[in-house]
Design an enzyme around this catalytic site. Structure first.
Site, mmCIF file in Angstrom:
data_model
loop_
_atom_site.group_PDB
_atom_site.id
_atom_site.type_symbol
_atom_site.label_atom_id
_atom_site.label_comp_id
_atom_site.label_asym_id
_atom_site.label_seq_id
_atom_site.Cartn_x
_atom_site.Cartn_y
_atom_site.Cartn_z
ATOM 1 N N GLY A 168 -2.314 0.294 7.570
ATOM 2 C CA GLY A 168 -2.308 -0.841 8.501
ATOM 3 C C GLY A 168 -1.077 -1.674 8.289
ATOM 4 C CB SER B 189 2.326 3.012 2.667
ATOM 5 O OG SER B 189 1.354 3.906 3.173
ATOM 6 C CE LYS B 190 6.102 1.123 9.461
ATOM 7 N NZ LYS B 190 7.149 1.561 8.507
ATOM 8 N NE ARG B 191 -0.008 7.189 3.713
ATOM 9 C CZ ARG B 191 -0.857 7.198 2.712
ATOM 10 N NH1 ARG B 191 -2.069 7.644 2.877
ATOM 11 N NH2 ARG B 191 -0.488 6.756 1.517
#
Ligand code: GLU
Length: 481
Positions: A247, A243-245
């Site tokens: 990168g 996920s976005k976490r």
């Protein structure tokens, strides 16, 4: 798998509710490789029945990403929102055959029952209240439910996971059409895969639990079952779903970061597929070697360093003239109007073994284009000192007399100066390097000079002499001891 696969038909059906992310791109890639390998047809289908969440922007991002990656499709894009009449026909057919029924239960009532089941620690499941309604039907809105068989098992013979068995009693009478007339995912996907003659459904294994429902719908509608291949998810380094976490997720972000499509594809394919211990593949090789048998059963862990390194290999292996058009936009954003040609090709062949991304290459190439070189402070302090003025002047004289500025000629000029002065070559080369590039580390100095050319080399040396004189005249400047 052999001859009978000559009619392979696969599909990639993204929902245009967000950009194309890394996981979606890998699913598309597996479908595409499998199809190209078997010379089949790859179909792009846009699952846009969630009108409220679908956007033109997301659609464009998906199409741009597919194009950038080179994952071309043979049919489509088809849009589910334009196929509503087809779904309606299929709903009507199931209703008239008694394989589906109208459900008038109000959503609040269903929600109430669901809550109660959860409170009693039971798996929530529709109780079949409307299963046996017969006309005259009540007025008011209704959804359509599929009459799921309640006995027996549904078996998924998955090409990646092997045999997965589901108890039909566990399955709900699922809604196939909502009260607003929209088909649900499980239904639309089966109607599409059935009418489009899809032979292989290759997708993320988050859809495994949908598959028995889809199989039952295929059978009810009389369409042949496709093969299913559920590919494990991509996880972040902490082993949670990517996920976005972790990168950047979107494919286009990787374009902007200076990755080559081949580098990204090569990395993605290896996150879930292997061919011995080979790491680097051209697209042609992937098409030739890809098979579902070699798709792994365990989740791939996304490793940005590995991606950089694989991308670096693809940059290294590419012809400078092929990299040039890809590199130019990155040079342009830095404010330099450079064209393709011999000089740029030389710069690229000089830098390609030391750049993992096109951004890195553009950064490293910058000193070639700069009108004014800025010196790194430490470098200037150490090497741009009064005693090198003489050396620079001698270099300038030497360059002035040169015709070609070839590497060999330049090297012998440097060596001659060092010999006459009985100093080591680096004592000449290092100050010159700082004068010409601003830094103490750069690609090979003689190549740099060859690329800069006579005029630019002389100008930079003259500027460095001026800089040294100014620093001496103005104590307290950078060159002070
Ligand atoms: N739109 C679905 C998704 O993106 C498609 C799933 C499928 O391949 O059936 O997850």
């Amino acid at each position: 798998m052999g001859e009978e696969l000559s009619q392979v038909r696969t599909r990639f059906p993204p929902s245009p509710t967000g950009f194309l992310h890394i996981g979606g791109a890998r699913t598309a890639l597996f479908n595409w490789l499998f199809t190209r390998h078997h010379r089949g047809k790859f179909i792009l289908r846009i699952e846009d029945t969630d009108i409220a969440r679908s956007t033109e922007e997301a659609l464009k991002a998906i199409l741009d990403s597919m194009q950038w990656l080179g994952l071309d499709w043979d049919e489509g894009p088809f849009f589910q929102s334009k196929r509503l009449a087809i779904y309606q026909e299929h709903v009507d057919r199931l209703l008239s055959e008694g394989k589906a029924y109208r459900c008038y239960c109000p959503p609040e009532e269903l929600e109430e029952k669901r809550k109660r089941a959860l409170e009693e620690r039971k798996k929530p499941k529709y109780d079949g209240k409307c299963r046996n309604l017969s006309p005259p039907y009540p007025d008011g809105p209704y959804a359509v439910r599929f009459k799921c068989p309640q006995e027996g098992q549904t078996v998924v013979e998955d090409l990646v996971k092997g045999r997965v068995v589901f108890e039909n009693a566990e399955l709900d009478d699922l809604i196939i059409q909502r009260s607003d007339g929209m088909p649900t995912y499980n239904f639309a996907v089966v109607v599409d895969d059935g009418t489009m003659g899809i032979t292989h459904v290759i997708r993320g294994d988050d859809h495994v639990n949908n598959t028995p429902r889809q199989i039952l719908l295929f059978r009810a509608l009389g369409y042949p079952l496709p093969y299913f291949a559920h590919v494990p998810m991509i996880l972040g380094p902490d082993r949670t779903r990517l996920s976005k976490r972790h990168g950047a997720e979107s494919v286009m972000a990787y374009k902007e970061m200076g990755y080559l499509p081949e580098g990204l594809l090569n990395y993605l394919v290896r996150l879930g597929w292997s061919y011995g211990d080979q790491e680097i593949f051209s697209i042609g090789e992937l098409i030739e070697k890809f098979s579902l048998e070699n798709v792994g059963k365990s989740a791939g862990i996304f490793n940005p360093e590995k991606l950089r390194s694989i991308n670096g290999d693809h940059i290294k292996g590419r012809e400078p003239s092929k990299l040039a058009p890809l590199l130019l936009p990155f040079i342009k954003v830095k404010g330099y109007e450079i064209g393709e040609g011999e000089k740029l090709n030389k710069i690229i062949s000089n830098l390609k073994a030391r750049s993992k991304t096109l951004i890195e290459m553009a950064n490293q190439a910058e000193f070639f284009f700069k009108g004014e070189i800025e010196y790194e402070e430490e470098a200037a302090k150490k090497f741009l000192r009064p005693e090198v003025i003489d050396i620079f002047e001698e270099l300038i004289e030497g360059f002035k007399g040169m015709k070609t500025m070839s590497e060999a000629e330049v090297e012998s000029l440097f060596r001659g100066i060092a010999q006459r002065r009985e100093i080591k070559l680096v004592k000449v080369a290092q100050p010159a390097r700082v004068a010409l590039t601003g830094r103490t580390v750069s690609p090979g100095l003689f190549e740099v000079i060859d690329i800069l050319g006579k005029g630019q080399t002389i100008r930079r040396l003259e500027k460095a002499i001026g800089f040294i004189r100014d620093s001496v005249a103005c104590p307290g400047g950078e060159n002070e001891d």
